[in-house]
Motif scaffolding. Structure first.
Motif, PDB file in Angstrom:
ATOM      1  N   ASN A 149    -106.178  16.659 -92.352  1.00 55.25           N
ATOM      2  CA  ASN A 149    -105.601  15.643 -91.466  1.00 55.25           C
ATOM      3  C   ASN A 149    -105.347  16.214 -90.068  1.00 55.25           C
ATOM      4  N   LYS A 150    -104.858  17.456 -90.021  1.00 54.20           N
ATOM      5  CA  LYS A 150    -104.568  18.082 -88.726  1.00 54.20           C
ATOM      6  C   LYS A 150    -105.843  18.408 -87.948  1.00 54.20           C
ATOM      7  N   ARG A 151    -106.892  18.790 -88.669  1.00 52.60           N
ATOM      8  CA  ARG A 151    -108.096  19.278 -88.002  1.00 52.60           C
ATOM      9  C   ARG A 151    -109.160  18.198 -87.775  1.00 52.60           C
TER      10      ARG A 151
ATOM     11  N   GLY B 136    -103.625  17.949 -96.116  1.00 53.09           N
ATOM     12  CA  GLY B 136    -102.762  18.022 -94.928  1.00 53.09           C
ATOM     13  C   GLY B 136    -103.464  18.774 -93.805  1.00 53.09           C
ATOM     14  N   LEU B 137    -104.131  19.872 -94.169  1.00 50.95           N
ATOM     15  CA  LEU B 137    -104.907  20.646 -93.177  1.00 50.95           C
ATOM     16  C   LEU B 137    -106.073  19.823 -92.639  1.00 50.95           C
TER      17      LEU B 137
ATOM     18  N   LYS C 259    -114.611  19.573 -88.164  1.00 49.08           N
ATOM     19  CA  LYS C 259    -114.114  18.944 -86.927  1.00 49.08           C
ATOM     20  C   LYS C 259    -115.076  17.916 -86.343  1.00 49.08           C
TER      21      LYS C 259
END
Length: 433
Positions: A67-69, A64-65, A39
């Motif tokens: 990208n979200k975090r 994808g994970l 992060k």
């Protein structure tokens, strides 16, 4: 606040070394600092593997994970073997990816970082003489690449399509890198290549002729080097000269990875492995005779297209006769760009799972039989890792993972240890005063 990067490495030891090269380039040339906290990273890298089907499927859910975090403005780069074979498709499927860097293009990391949507996946690119900056994950062990790419055309394997043709790195560069690592405290040198004992077949430019046996001698002559390991040799190139050097050179660790793949000569032919069941057994038996305490590990693929019950029994027979100390076993999975994906007589998932289960259960039983033989043995252990609960871990000359009660003063040292408790893959011991 300086820029930070996060890197996740999947797959083999060569990928670990590629990641070390990328870390060196980013820290020395771009002023980045590594972080374990995704992060807070300004740059997120995933160094991928494409040998098995699952890692490829996992890649897109993983990024994808990420990208979200990720924090706002952080870049995502996909590197390694999957990057090589999927190329632009990665950005098409995941438009938030900032760049794609193939396994043969590691030295271009600082270029792609500043090129929006860069895709560098040329498998003919030659990095064999590129001088990377210095970075090592462990100060006690140094991975050193001796070649890049692979000339074998095994019908199940995607590696030649992701890492390109085999090119040997000049011996003087290898020895120079090994010497530098050893002088800075790494007592163990780990030589890496897709087929290490095919070393010297092709160089980029004119270089003195040298085979792998000669290279082993040259690295062993470095005074500060105490141990030499390597992976992976190819059974086809295990000639008598190589086995003799392995047996007689005291600095070469007595563990050998011999990728069998199948015990059936017929299946080995369909795989284009270049050797027979008899040749493999001859080399393994000779190795056990020459080095009684050797540990032999292997790779096995079950349910390759056309594998009959008889073929599978041949594999089980080799396992019984060689009694491998470690097995990396897989059910065949079709890979893109490989001939075997189009072969007739693909084996059902159910049959493949049954064969894999039987192979693994029998091997586990073998390991249980070996356990009792190990208790009380005394071995030289090179310690390189602190473990929780006041323990420290290292490996014996023949690659057994052994933990003892101890602290950091043992790190980077080789000491005699008596095994007090043996497991299948790791053991406990006590330092012999």
């Amino acid at each position: 606040m300086g820029k930070k990067f996060y890197i996740e490495t999947l797959g083999c030891a060569m990928n670990v070394r590629d990641s070390e090269h990328m870390i060196a380039e980013l820290t020395t040339k771009e002023g980045y600092e590594q972080t374990e906290n995704l992060k807070e990273a300004d740059l997120i890298l995933i160094n991928t593997c494409s040998v098995r089907e699952k890692p490829v499927n996992k890649l897109f859910s993983e990024i994808g994970l990420f990208n979200k975090r990720r924090k706002e403005g952080a870049k995502i780069g996909v590197c390694g073997c999957t990057a090589s074979h999927l190329g632009e498709e990665i950005i098409k499927r995941a438009p938030f990816v900032d760049f794609v860097l193939g396994a043969r293009n590691v030295s271009k990391i600082t270029e792609v970082l500043h090129t929006p949507k860069a895709v560098e996946v040329d498998i003919d690119y030659d990095e064999s003489r590129y001088a990377f900056g210095e970075f090592r994950t462990s100060p006690y062990k140094a991975y050193v690449n001796i070649s890049i790419g692979c000339d074998k055309q095994c019908t199940f394997c995607i590696v030649p399509h992701t890492r390109g043709d085999e090119v040997s790195i000049p011996a003087e560069l290898i020895v120079q890198e090994a010497r530098k690592a050893a002088q800075s405290g790494a007592r163990e040198i780990f030589l890496l290549g897709q087929n290490v004992n095919n070393y010297g077949r092709r160089f980029s430019g004119e270089h003195p002729k040298m085979n792998f046996t000669g290279l082993l001698r040259a690295v062993s002559e470095i005074e500060e080097v105490e141990r030499v390991r390597f992976t992976s040799p190819h059974p086809l190139h295990m000639d008598d000269e190589f086995l003799k050097e392995f047996a007689e050179n005291p600095k070469i660790c007595k563990s050998m990875h011999m990728p069998l793949q199948s015990g059936s000569t017929q299946i080995l032919k369909a795989m284009k492995r270049g050797y027979t069941k008899e040749w493999f057994l001859d080399r393994a038996v000779k190795l056990r005779e020459m080095v009684p305490d050797v540990s032999i590990s292997t790779d096995i693929i079950v349910a390759f297209p056309g594998e009959s019950e008889e073929d599978f029994e041949e594999t089980m027979d080799v396992m019984e006769r060689v009694r491998f100390e470690q097995i990396f076993s897989f059910k065949y999975s079709p890979r893109p760009l490989t001939p075997a994906q189009d072969y007739e007589h693909q084996i059902s998932d159910e049959v493949g799972s049954m064969r894999l289960k039987r192979l693994q259960e029998r091997h586990n039983a073998m390991l249980d039989e070996m356990k009792s033989e190990r208790v009380g043995k005394i071995c030289d252990v090179y310690f390189e890792e602190l473990r929780p609960g006041g323990m420290i871990a290292g490996r014996s000359d023949n690659n057994m993972l052994i933990s003892v009660p101890g602290s950091e003063e043992l790190l980077g040292k080789t000491v005699k240890v008596r095994i007090t408790e043996a497991g299948r893959t790791s053991h406990r011991g006590e330092v012999v005063a």
